[in-house]
Design a protein around this motif. Structure first.
Motif, PDB file in Angstrom:
ATOM      1  N   UNK A 171      23.744 -61.429  56.053  1.00 21.97           N
ATOM      2  CA  UNK A 171      24.676 -60.498  56.685  1.00 21.97           C
ATOM      3  C   UNK A 171      25.828 -60.197  55.733  1.00 21.97           C
ATOM      4  N   UNK A 172      26.027 -58.914  55.412  1.00 21.41           N
ATOM      5  CA  UNK A 172      27.205 -58.488  54.656  1.00 21.41           C
ATOM      6  C   UNK A 172      28.283 -58.103  55.658  1.00 21.41           C
ATOM      7  N   UNK A 173      29.358 -58.865  55.689  1.00 22.54           N
ATOM      8  CA  UNK A 173      30.475 -58.578  56.593  1.00 22.54           C
ATOM      9  C   UNK A 173      31.540 -57.812  55.826  1.00 22.54           C
ATOM     10  N   UNK A 174      31.843 -56.612  56.292  1.00 18.40           N
ATOM     11  CA  UNK A 174      32.927 -55.823  55.698  1.00 18.40           C
ATOM     12  C   UNK A 174      34.193 -56.167  56.479  1.00 18.40           C
ATOM     13  N   UNK A 199      37.212 -52.154  51.378  1.00 14.27           N
ATOM     14  CA  UNK A 199      36.940 -50.938  50.621  1.00 14.27           C
ATOM     15  C   UNK A 199      35.838 -51.126  49.575  1.00 14.27           C
ATOM     16  N   UNK A 200      34.961 -52.076  49.838  1.00 17.65           N
ATOM     17  CA  UNK A 200      33.782 -52.241  48.978  1.00 17.65           C
ATOM     18  C   UNK A 200      32.948 -50.959  49.012  1.00 17.65           C
ATOM     19  N   UNK A 201      32.400 -50.593  47.868  1.00 18.91           N
ATOM     20  CA  UNK A 201      31.626 -49.351  47.787  1.00 18.91           C
ATOM     21  C   UNK A 201      30.197 -49.569  48.280  1.00 18.91           C
ATOM     22  N   UNK A 202      29.511 -48.469  48.515  1.00 19.81           N
ATOM     23  CA  UNK A 202      28.103 -48.513  48.914  1.00 19.81           C
ATOM     24  C   UNK A 202      27.274 -49.275  47.883  1.00 19.81           C
ATOM     25  N   UNK A 226      38.903 -43.191  55.437  1.00 25.06           N
ATOM     26  CA  UNK A 226      37.899 -42.193  55.051  1.00 25.06           C
ATOM     27  C   UNK A 226      36.825 -42.776  54.143  1.00 25.06           C
ATOM     28  N   UNK A 227      37.210 -43.611  53.195  1.00 28.55           N
ATOM     29  CA  UNK A 227      36.224 -44.159  52.267  1.00 28.55           C
ATOM     30  C   UNK A 227      35.277 -45.125  52.972  1.00 28.55           C
ATOM     31  N   UNK A 228      35.784 -45.874  53.953  1.00 27.95           N
ATOM     32  CA  UNK A 228      34.940 -46.809  54.710  1.00 27.95           C
ATOM     33  C   UNK A 228      33.951 -46.020  55.569  1.00 27.95           C
ATOM     34  N   UNK A 229      34.422 -44.938  56.172  1.00 27.63           N
ATOM     35  CA  UNK A 229      33.546 -44.082  56.981  1.00 27.63           C
ATOM     36  C   UNK A 229      32.432 -43.499  56.113  1.00 27.63           C
ATOM     37  N   UNK A 230      32.801 -43.043  54.920  1.00 24.78           N
ATOM     38  CA  UNK A 230      31.804 -42.469  53.998  1.00 24.78           C
ATOM     39  C   UNK A 230      30.766 -43.511  53.589  1.00 24.78           C
ATOM     40  N   UNK A 231      31.231 -44.748  53.346  1.00 23.97           N
ATOM     41  CA  UNK A 231      30.301 -45.824  53.004  1.00 23.97           C
ATOM     42  C   UNK A 231      29.343 -46.100  54.158  1.00 23.97           C
ATOM     43  N   UNK A 253      32.288 -42.594  64.020  1.00 24.74           N
ATOM     44  CA  UNK A 253      32.765 -41.500  63.168  1.00 24.74           C
ATOM     45  C   UNK A 253      31.729 -41.158  62.101  1.00 24.74           C
ATOM     46  N   UNK A 254      31.085 -42.177  61.558  1.00 22.86           N
ATOM     47  CA  UNK A 254      30.056 -41.958  60.537  1.00 22.86           C
ATOM     48  C   UNK A 254      28.848 -41.217  61.110  1.00 22.86           C
ATOM     49  N   UNK A 255      28.616 -41.369  62.413  1.00 20.29           N
ATOM     50  CA  UNK A 255      27.504 -40.673  63.080  1.00 20.29           C
ATOM     51  C   UNK A 255      27.853 -39.227  63.419  1.00 20.29           C
ATOM     52  N   UNK A 256      29.144 -38.865  63.272  1.00 19.69           N
ATOM     53  CA  UNK A 256      29.567 -37.499  63.569  1.00 19.69           C
ATOM     54  C   UNK A 256      30.407 -37.361  64.813  1.00 19.69           C
TER      55      UNK A 256
END
Length: 350
Positions: A171-174, A199-202, A226-231, A253-256
């Motif tokens: 499990x990767x926990x952000x 804020x870890x990147x994809x 915004x960057x977390x949503x984009x990831x 938010x990432x789902x739209x």
């Protein structure tokens, strides 16, 4: 020492300050839990906030260092009707007042918390300042212009990657401001865990080859991330993704979908939530000031849970994309543990 709570609407509540006697500004919110003040104090989701406890007596079982939900206190201030000077509990290690002094957090007592709660319920969460000076509203106006929750996630997230061994799935926990009992809930299920900065990147997340990504709870407005949503957008559909509280909002938010600030939020350990599949209602622990707007969810995202007080969204799911999240806190701490089954449902995505 005499003190006062001054709200941005001009109302002034006089009382007696305790704890660490230094003025503090925060967003004033209320919590309806009868117990759990220690977990509330140390919950990162309360970063930048002054918390009003609606239960009148606080501190009666003291403080222990085992039940804290993060490394230190995250609230900006604490408002209570009355404090207990003689705590009685076999686990007590330090008094409530002494703990606030140790953590450099100011408290105020002796004011009418019922009236204050009604004001917040009517007008919504308000900025306020707890002060030991004889400030007037005009004196405080300039100070109250600052946003106490600005860059909240940046302030509470881990700075370094942490690994916890286990024999199960990876499990990767952000970490957006995670509570320790969420980590414990995954450890109890023998996950191999990697805790990563918010804020870890994809690419950084995918490089550790997780079986699932979990977005944690945390403070502030999800739209600021915004960057977390984009990831999250890039993760969805590639590997399973889950979330709690702020993490749930980011996934939506990432789902739209869209989110909005609630008038005064849900904060307490007595919120009824209905599982729409089982039709079972559980009493849940909650702490959020934002909510997913129902009519903005895309058609392929199913609503799984609703709040029985105001019928707001408490959970979503997309089975084909292996996505699931909840707004409430199944790990409790504080609160009832009857929603622990959510962690088992997270496991079914993998």
């Amino acid at each position: 020492m005499k003190g006062r709570l001054i709200l941005e609407n001009g109302m002034i509540f006089d009382g007696e300050c305790f704890g660490y006697l230094k003025d503090s500004i925060g967003e004033v919110v209320f919590n309806t839990g009868m117990t759990g003040y220690q977990e509330i104090l140390t919950d990162p989701s309360y970063y930048g906030q002054i918390v009003v406890m609606t239960y009148p007596l606080i501190g009666n079982y003291g403080i222990n260092y085992e039940d804290t939900q993060s490394k230190n206190v995250k609230v900006r201030g604490f408002v209570v009707r009355e404090t207990c000077h003689s705590p009685s509990n076999w686990r007590n290690e330090i008094s409530f007042d002494a703990y606030l002094k140790e953590e450099k957090i100011i408290g105020i007592k002796g004011l009418d918390t019922r009236h204050l709660t009604k004001v917040i319920s009517k007008e919504g969460a308000l900025r306020g300042i707890i002060t030991t000076d004889n400030l007037t509203y005009n004196d405080a106006t300039r100070l109250l212009q600052t946003n106490p929750t600005l860059n909240a996630v940046k302030s509470v997230t881990t700075r370094n990657i942490e690994k916890i061994e286990g024999n199960g799935k990876h499990m990767a926990i952000i970490d957006l401001g995670i509570k320790s009992n969420i980590i414990k809930s995954f450890k109890d299920r023998d996950f191999r865990i990697t805790i990563m900065p918010a804020f870890s990147t994809f690419s950084e997340i995918m490089a550790i080859e997780p079986d699932c990504v979990f977005l944690s709870n945390g403070p502030g407005d999800p739209k600021e991330l915004a960057s977390v949503i984009d990831t999250a957008k890039r993760i969805i559909g590639k590997i399973p993704i889950t979330g709690i509280c702020l993490g749930h909002q980011i996934i939506a938010l990432a789902c739209g979908a869209d989110t909005e600030k609630m008038k005064y939020g849900h904060r307490g350990s007595n919120h009824p939530v209905k599982n729409l599949k089982s039709q079972r209602v559980t009493i849940t622990s909650q702490n959020h000031g934002y909510v997913v707007i129902q009519n903005t969810l895309p058609d392929d995202v199913e609503i799984t849970h609703v709040n029985m007080n105001d019928f707001t969204i408490e959970g979503i799911k997309n089975e084909s994309k292996k996505l699931m999240s909840v707004q409430f806190h199944p790990e409790a701490s504080p609160g009832p543990g009857e929603s622990h089954y959510i962690f088992d449902e997270f496991m079914t995505l993998m």
